[in-house]
Structure formats: C-alpha cells, structure tokens
Scaffold this motif. Structure first.
Motif, mmCIF file in Angstrom:
data_model
loop_
_atom_site.group_PDB
_atom_site.id
_atom_site.type_symbol
_atom_site.label_atom_id
_atom_site.label_comp_id
_atom_site.label_asym_id
_atom_site.label_seq_id
_atom_site.Cartn_x
_atom_site.Cartn_y
_atom_site.Cartn_z
ATOM 1 N N GLN A 2 37.961 4.400 77.879
ATOM 2 C CA GLN A 2 39.096 4.378 76.971
ATOM 3 C C GLN A 2 38.872 3.402 75.819
ATOM 4 O O GLN A 2 39.188 3.699 74.680
ATOM 5 N N GLU A 3 38.315 2.250 76.108
ATOM 6 C CA GLU A 3 38.082 1.248 75.071
ATOM 7 C C GLU A 3 37.125 1.761 74.005
ATOM 8 O O GLU A 3 37.270 1.463 72.833
ATOM 9 N N ALA A 4 36.150 2.550 74.396
ATOM 10 C CA ALA A 4 35.158 3.078 73.461
ATOM 11 C C ALA A 4 35.816 3.900 72.359
ATOM 12 O O ALA A 4 35.339 3.911 71.224
ATOM 13 N N SER A 5 36.900 4.575 72.680
ATOM 14 C CA SER A 5 37.533 5.463 71.706
ATOM 15 C C SER A 5 38.185 4.718 70.551
ATOM 16 O O SER A 5 38.577 5.333 69.563
ATOM 17 N N HIS A 6 38.303 3.403 70.639
ATOM 18 C CA HIS A 6 38.926 2.628 69.565
ATOM 19 C C HIS A 6 37.966 2.301 68.427
ATOM 20 O O HIS A 6 38.407 1.863 67.372
ATOM 21 N N TYR A 7 36.686 2.486 68.635
ATOM 22 C CA TYR A 7 35.695 2.139 67.617
ATOM 23 C C TYR A 7 35.321 3.361 66.786
ATOM 24 O O TYR A 7 35.013 4.420 67.337
ATOM 25 N N PRO A 8 35.333 3.224 65.447
ATOM 26 C CA PRO A 8 34.909 4.339 64.610
ATOM 27 C C PRO A 8 33.413 4.606 64.791
ATOM 28 O O PRO A 8 32.623 3.677 65.000
ATOM 29 N N ASP A 26 30.747 -1.256 63.831
ATOM 30 C CA ASP A 26 31.365 -2.518 64.253
ATOM 31 C C ASP A 26 30.579 -3.244 65.339
ATOM 32 O O ASP A 26 30.813 -4.432 65.574
ATOM 33 N N LEU A 27 29.666 -2.523 66.018
ATOM 34 C CA LEU A 27 28.895 -3.099 67.125
ATOM 35 C C LEU A 27 27.413 -3.026 66.781
ATOM 36 O O LEU A 27 26.792 -1.965 66.931
ATOM 37 N N PRO A 28 26.831 -4.107 66.289
ATOM 38 C CA PRO A 28 25.433 -4.087 65.829
ATOM 39 C C PRO A 28 24.471 -3.513 66.867
ATOM 40 O O PRO A 28 24.489 -3.896 68.036
ATOM 41 N N GLY A 29 23.671 -2.548 66.406
ATOM 42 C CA GLY A 29 22.651 -1.952 67.255
ATOM 43 C C GLY A 29 23.184 -0.893 68.204
ATOM 44 O O GLY A 29 22.425 -0.335 68.995
ATOM 45 N N CYS A 30 24.463 -0.585 68.136
ATOM 46 C CA CYS A 30 25.072 0.366 69.068
ATOM 47 C C CYS A 30 24.989 1.765 68.479
ATOM 48 O O CYS A 30 25.669 2.091 67.509
ATOM 49 N N MET A 31 24.127 2.597 69.075
ATOM 50 C CA MET A 31 24.005 3.977 68.634
ATOM 51 C C MET A 31 23.421 4.817 69.749
ATOM 52 O O MET A 31 22.853 4.293 70.707
ATOM 53 N N ALA A 32 23.601 6.122 69.632
ATOM 54 C CA ALA A 32 23.080 7.065 70.619
ATOM 55 C C ALA A 32 22.730 8.354 69.894
ATOM 56 O O ALA A 32 23.104 8.557 68.744
ATOM 57 N N ASP A 33 22.016 9.213 70.589
ATOM 58 C CA ASP A 33 21.666 10.498 69.997
ATOM 59 C C ASP A 33 22.019 11.623 70.949
ATOM 60 O O ASP A 33 22.432 11.398 72.077
ATOM 61 N N GLY A 34 21.869 12.839 70.449
ATOM 62 C CA GLY A 34 22.127 14.013 71.270
ATOM 63 C C GLY A 34 21.684 15.266 70.545
ATOM 64 O O GLY A 34 21.562 15.277 69.318
ATOM 65 N N ASP A 49 30.643 1.345 75.887
ATOM 66 C CA ASP A 49 31.096 0.639 77.091
ATOM 67 C C ASP A 49 30.033 -0.330 77.597
ATOM 68 O O ASP A 49 30.345 -1.455 77.986
ATOM 69 N N GLU A 50 28.772 0.086 77.576
ATOM 70 C CA GLU A 50 27.683 -0.797 78.011
ATOM 71 C C GLU A 50 27.514 -1.983 77.064
ATOM 72 O O GLU A 50 27.289 -3.112 77.501
ATOM 73 N N TRP A 51 27.644 -1.741 75.767
ATOM 74 C CA TRP A 51 27.527 -2.810 74.768
ATOM 75 C C TRP A 51 28.607 -3.856 75.032
ATOM 76 O O TRP A 51 28.336 -5.054 75.049
ATOM 77 N N LEU A 52 29.845 -3.388 75.223
ATOM 78 C CA LEU A 52 30.971 -4.306 75.443
ATOM 79 C C LEU A 52 30.800 -5.079 76.753
ATOM 80 O O LEU A 52 31.054 -6.288 76.802
ATOM 81 N N ALA A 53 30.372 -4.403 77.810
ATOM 82 C CA ALA A 53 30.174 -5.070 79.100
ATOM 83 C C ALA A 53 29.096 -6.145 78.997
ATOM 84 O O ALA A 53 29.251 -7.258 79.515
ATOM 85 N N THR A 54 28.014 -5.833 78.304
ATOM 86 C CA THR A 54 26.923 -6.807 78.139
ATOM 87 C C THR A 54 27.396 -8.009 77.326
ATOM 88 O O THR A 54 27.098 -9.155 77.676
ATOM 89 N N ALA A 55 28.145 -7.758 76.247
ATOM 90 C CA ALA A 55 28.657 -8.865 75.426
ATOM 91 C C ALA A 55 29.560 -9.775 76.258
ATOM 92 O O ALA A 55 29.464 -11.003 76.168
#
Length: 73
Positions: A2-8, A26-34, A49-55
């Motif tokens: 749910q928290e992930a959905s708040h970030y553009p 807003d989260l440096p280095g946070c990206m994914a592909d598909g 979610d993983e970025w936030l948990a690690t931070a």
C-alpha cells in the motif's frame, strides 16, 4: 504494498534494454523493468517496498512522496 502506491512512477520504454522501465524519482536508485507496462509497474511496487524497508533498517531518512512530478521543459 500500500505504501508503494503513494510514490509517483515514471514509466517508459527503453530501446537499449528492450523493456519497459519504471523509475521512482523520489527514491534514488529505485527502479524496475518488465516486458509489459503492467509487469514493470508490478515489479517497481515490490522494489519500492524493499527500498523503504532497507532505509528503515539502516536508519536512513525516507523522502516523502511528492504530490505531483514537475518535469523540466
């Protein structure tokens, strides 16, 4: 997630990677592909979610999500 959905997220096709990339400014280095837009967005939600948990684990500050992205002209 749910928290992930708040970030553009910026979603774009990368010819070089042959995949859609989803980047979270807003989260440096946070990206994914598909292989599809939906897959890239699903993957980036997990990565957020993983970025936030690690931070949190490392005691690092967590940027607040911006309400709206402002792109340079």
């Amino acid at each position: 997630m749910q928290e992930a959905s708040h970030y553009p997220v910026i979603l774009f096709w990368s010819e070089e990677d042959g995949a859609f990339l989803a980047e979270v400014p807003d989260l440096p280095g946070c990206m994914a592909d598909g292989g599809t837009q939906a897959e890239a967005l699903s993957n980036v939600a997990l990565i957020i979610d993983e970025w936030l948990a690690t931070a949190r684990e490392l005691g690092r500050p967590i940027p607040a999500p911006r309400q709206r992205l402002q792109l340079a002209a």
